[in-house]
Scaffold this motif. Structure first.
Motif, PDB file in Angstrom:
ATOM      1  N   ARG A 242      27.081  42.582 -72.884  1.00 59.14           N
ATOM      2  CA  ARG A 242      28.074  41.870 -73.398  1.00 59.14           C
ATOM      3  C   ARG A 242      27.603  40.542 -74.259  1.00 59.14           C
ATOM      4  N   THR A 243      28.498  40.567 -75.380  1.00 61.55           N
ATOM      5  CA  THR A 243      28.123  39.811 -76.566  1.00 61.55           C
ATOM      6  C   THR A 243      29.024  38.517 -76.342  1.00 61.55           C
ATOM      7  N   PRO A 244      28.771  37.313 -76.656  1.00 61.27           N
ATOM      8  CA  PRO A 244      29.693  36.134 -76.762  1.00 61.27           C
ATOM      9  C   PRO A 244      30.725  36.275 -77.885  1.00 61.27           C
ATOM     10  N   ARG A 245      31.924  35.831 -77.508  1.00 60.60           N
ATOM     11  CA  ARG A 245      33.159  35.972 -78.437  1.00 60.60           C
ATOM     12  C   ARG A 245      33.158  34.713 -79.287  1.00 60.60           C
ATOM     13  N   ILE A 246      32.663  35.056 -80.602  1.00 57.61           N
ATOM     14  CA  ILE A 246      32.698  33.984 -81.742  1.00 57.61           C
ATOM     15  C   ILE A 246      33.986  33.491 -81.972  1.00 57.61           C
TER      16      ILE A 246
ATOM     17  N   ALA B 193      26.630  38.355 -83.663  1.00 51.29           N
ATOM     18  CA  ALA B 193      26.689  37.412 -82.394  1.00 51.29           C
ATOM     19  C   ALA B 193      25.192  37.243 -81.939  1.00 51.29           C
ATOM     20  N   PRO B 194      24.758  36.124 -81.388  1.00 49.85           N
ATOM     21  CA  PRO B 194      25.430  34.875 -81.297  1.00 49.85           C
ATOM     22  C   PRO B 194      25.355  34.109 -82.598  1.00 49.85           C
TER      23      PRO B 194
ATOM     24  N   ASP C 288      23.548  29.093 -84.434  1.00 48.99           N
ATOM     25  CA  ASP C 288      23.996  29.566 -83.366  1.00 48.99           C
ATOM     26  C   ASP C 288      25.388  29.030 -83.266  1.00 48.99           C
ATOM     27  N   TYR C 289      26.218  29.925 -82.778  1.00 44.22           N
ATOM     28  CA  TYR C 289      27.860  29.575 -83.050  1.00 44.22           C
ATOM     29  C   TYR C 289      28.020  28.212 -82.238  1.00 44.22           C
ATOM     30  N   ARG C 290      27.289  27.896 -81.121  1.00 38.14           N
ATOM     31  CA  ARG C 290      27.742  26.717 -80.569  1.00 38.14           C
ATOM     32  C   ARG C 290      27.131  25.399 -81.297  1.00 38.14           C
TER      33      ARG C 290
END
Length: 63
Positions: A5-9, A36-37, A55-57
């Motif tokens: 599972r890869t995070p949704r950007i 991702a990520p 990091d997208y966060r």
């Protein structure tokens, strides 16, 4: 075999974002690479091949 599972950007190529990270600093740039990520920002004033990865966060829209 399990699925990875890869995070949704939530960002798209070409959007203007601000990245804030204690190691890379704060940069304003456009999204150039999404792996991702991580999201790569192309910032003004740097060479064409220079991309800063966050990091997208750690990214947000400018106010």
């Amino acid at each position: 075999m399990s699925l990875v599972r890869t995070p949704r950007i939530p960002f798209r190529l070409g959007e203007v974002l601000i990245g804030d990270d204690p190691f890379n600093g704060r940069h304003l740039g456009t999204v150039d690479v999404i792996e991702a990520p991580f999201v790569g920002l192309r910032t003004a004033g740097n060479s064409p091949g220079h991309v800063v990865f966050y990091d997208y966060r750690q990214l947000r829209y400018p106010e």
